[in-house]
Design an enzyme around this catalytic site. Structure first.
Site, PDB file in Angstrom:
ATOM      1  N   ASN A   9       0.882  -1.168   0.000  1.00 57.39           N
ATOM      2  CA  ASN A   9       0.000   0.000   0.000  1.00 57.39           C
ATOM      3  C   ASN A   9       0.919   1.218   0.000  1.00 57.39           C
ATOM      4  O   ASN A   9       1.471   1.594   1.028  1.00 57.39           O
ATOM      5  CB  ASN A   9      -0.885  -0.018   1.257  1.00 57.39           C
ATOM      6  CG  ASN A   9      -1.677   1.270   1.420  1.00 57.39           C
ATOM      7  OD1 ASN A   9      -1.774   2.071   0.485  1.00 57.39           O
ATOM      8  ND2 ASN A   9      -2.245   1.468   2.598  1.00 57.39           N
ATOM      9  N   LYS A  11       0.252   4.287  -0.380  1.00 62.54           N
ATOM     10  CA  LYS A  11      -0.331   5.522   0.178  1.00 62.54           C
ATOM     11  C   LYS A  11      -0.014   6.696  -0.757  1.00 62.54           C
ATOM     12  O   LYS A  11       0.033   6.504  -1.960  1.00 62.54           O
ATOM     13  CB  LYS A  11       0.168   5.745   1.611  1.00 62.54           C
ATOM     14  CG  LYS A  11       0.001   4.477   2.465  1.00 62.54           C
ATOM     15  CD  LYS A  11       0.178   4.684   3.927  1.00 62.54           C
ATOM     16  CE  LYS A  11      -0.050   3.358   4.655  1.00 62.54           C
ATOM     17  NZ  LYS A  11      -0.042   3.496   6.093  1.00 62.54           N
ATOM     18  N   HIS A  94      -9.512   1.869   4.340  1.00 64.52           N
ATOM     19  CA  HIS A  94      -8.274   1.975   5.118  1.00 64.52           C
ATOM     20  C   HIS A  94      -8.499   2.911   6.304  1.00 64.52           C
ATOM     21  O   HIS A  94      -9.242   3.888   6.201  1.00 64.52           O
ATOM     22  CB  HIS A  94      -7.139   2.493   4.232  1.00 64.52           C
ATOM     23  CG  HIS A  94      -5.805   2.383   4.895  1.00 64.52           C
ATOM     24  ND1 HIS A  94      -5.358   3.312   5.793  1.00 64.52           N
ATOM     25  CD2 HIS A  94      -4.855   1.426   4.820  1.00 64.52           C
ATOM     26  CE1 HIS A  94      -4.176   2.940   6.247  1.00 64.52           C
ATOM     27  NE2 HIS A  94      -3.842   1.793   5.669  1.00 64.52           N
ATOM     28  N   GLU A  96      -6.790   5.196   7.487  1.00 55.88           N
ATOM     29  CA  GLU A  96      -6.491   6.612   7.222  1.00 55.88           C
ATOM     30  C   GLU A  96      -7.678   7.292   6.538  1.00 55.88           C
ATOM     31  O   GLU A  96      -7.933   8.480   6.745  1.00 55.88           O
ATOM     32  CB  GLU A  96      -5.215   6.724   6.373  1.00 55.88           C
ATOM     33  CG  GLU A  96      -3.977   6.453   7.224  1.00 55.88           C
ATOM     34  CD  GLU A  96      -2.822   5.821   6.476  1.00 55.88           C
ATOM     35  OE1 GLU A  96      -2.784   5.880   5.235  1.00 55.88           O
ATOM     36  OE2 GLU A  96      -1.947   5.234   7.154  1.00 55.88           O
ATOM     37  N   GLU A 166      -6.008  -4.512  10.210  1.00 57.76           N
ATOM     38  CA  GLU A 166      -4.954  -3.541  10.513  1.00 57.76           C
ATOM     39  C   GLU A 166      -5.273  -2.806  11.811  1.00 57.76           C
ATOM     40  O   GLU A 166      -6.043  -1.836  11.809  1.00 57.76           O
ATOM     41  CB  GLU A 166      -4.845  -2.520   9.372  1.00 57.76           C
ATOM     42  CG  GLU A 166      -4.471  -3.146   8.041  1.00 57.76           C
ATOM     43  CD  GLU A 166      -3.757  -2.154   7.126  1.00 57.76           C
ATOM     44  OE1 GLU A 166      -2.682  -2.502   6.630  1.00 57.76           O
ATOM     45  OE2 GLU A 166      -4.263  -1.034   6.942  1.00 57.76           O
ATOM     46  N   GLY A 172       2.277   2.227  10.713  1.00 58.07           N
ATOM     47  CA  GLY A 172       3.307   3.244  10.576  1.00 58.07           C
ATOM     48  C   GLY A 172       3.970   3.622  11.889  1.00 58.07           C
ATOM     49  O   GLY A 172       4.672   4.620  11.971  1.00 58.07           O
ATOM     50  N   SER A 213       2.979  -2.202  10.262  1.00 55.51           N
ATOM     51  CA  SER A 213       4.416  -2.365  10.503  1.00 55.51           C
ATOM     52  C   SER A 213       4.926  -3.778  10.219  1.00 55.51           C
ATOM     53  O   SER A 213       5.815  -4.280  10.907  1.00 55.51           O
ATOM     54  CB  SER A 213       4.777  -1.940  11.931  1.00 55.51           C
ATOM     55  OG  SER A 213       4.435  -0.573  12.134  1.00 55.51           O
TER      56      SER A 213
END
Ligand code: PGA
Length: 249
Positions: A9, A11, A94, A96, A166, A172, A213
């Site tokens: 991904n 991003k 996602h 985010e 996730e 991250g 991660s």
């Protein structure tokens, strides 16, 4: 039984020039992978990524798709547009997008339906925040997110859907869920899908990735767990040597 799937991904990273360099470097490094290999790129890189990966074992995915077929949605991208480019997968929901762009369980479900209707394979992201984990709400949150995402989705579509677990606190941050925690939580998701459809369908048809991660150092341990069918890789997908080490775990 379930073919492992490792997806990058990217991003909001990589221009077209950077895409050319990264994909060209990646192709020979992952050509013998046992896992299915996917790179999900920004919209502007999709055409380049599709062109470069033709005839290779790398498939290309987008990072979002709108739920409407077309119309007055300035700035949005439809499933037809992605299909025409040769895109195979699309990340939906996602964290985010949930956190910064108002994504809800309902819009996730609408996007999943739109993707499936055009033959795109959704990678549906679910996961709890740190606050939810500490508050003992992991099961409640994941059952809700999963149930809503699969609302009105036909059993026949299950084999075209990938779920990515996730935990938001692991994205991250360098903090990975332990392999046991990831495995147990993915089991909750699989059991939920089993209850919505049938246990055998959830067992045989739906691949569930871990994301957060995941990197060359922890991939082996995570992939050794029975419930973990792959990974959704952010940071470590931006460098070809790292991503190839994850893919070839
Ligand atoms: P990360 O991102 O690997 O950088 O934690 C994963 C993701 O957000 O999909």
């Amino acid at each position: 039984m379930r073919t492992p799937i490792i997806a990058g991904n990217w991003k909001m990273n990589n221009t077209i020039a950077a895409t050319k360099a990264l994909v060209t470097e990646l192709i020979p490094l992952v050509k013998d992978a046992k896992a299915e290999v996917v790179i999900c790129t920004p919209y502007t890189d999709l055409a380049t990524a599709v062109e470069l990966t033709k005839g290779t074992n790398i498939k290309v995915g987008a990072e979002n798709v709108h739920w409407a077929e077309k119309g007055a949605f300035t700035g949005e991208i439809s499933a037809d547009m992605l299909v025409e480019l040769g895109v195979t997968y699309v990340i939906i929901g996602h964290s985010e997008r949930r956190q910064y762009f108002g994504e809800t369980d309902q819009t996730v479900n609408a996007r999943v339906k739109a993707a499936l209707a055009k033959g795109l394979k959704p990678i549906i992201c679910v996961g709890e925040t740190l606050e939810e984990r500490e508050g003992g709400k992991v099961e409640e949150v994941l059952v809700r997110q999963t149930t809503e995402a699969f609302k009105d989705i036909a059993k026949e579509d299950l084999e075209n859907i990938v779920v990515a677990y996730e935990p938001v606190w692991a994205i991250g941050t360098g903090k990975t869920a332990t392999a046991e925690v990831a495995n147990d939580t993915i089991k909750i998701i699989r059991d939920t899908i089993g209850k919505l459809y049938c246990p055998k369908c959830a067992e045989e048809k739906v691949r569930i990735q871990y994301g957060g991660s995941m990197n060359p150092k922890n991939v082996k341990e995570l992939m050794a767990m029975p419930e973990i069918d792959g990974g959704l890789i952010g940071g470590a997908s931006l460098k070809a040597p790292d991503f190839s080490l994850v893919v070839n775990y």
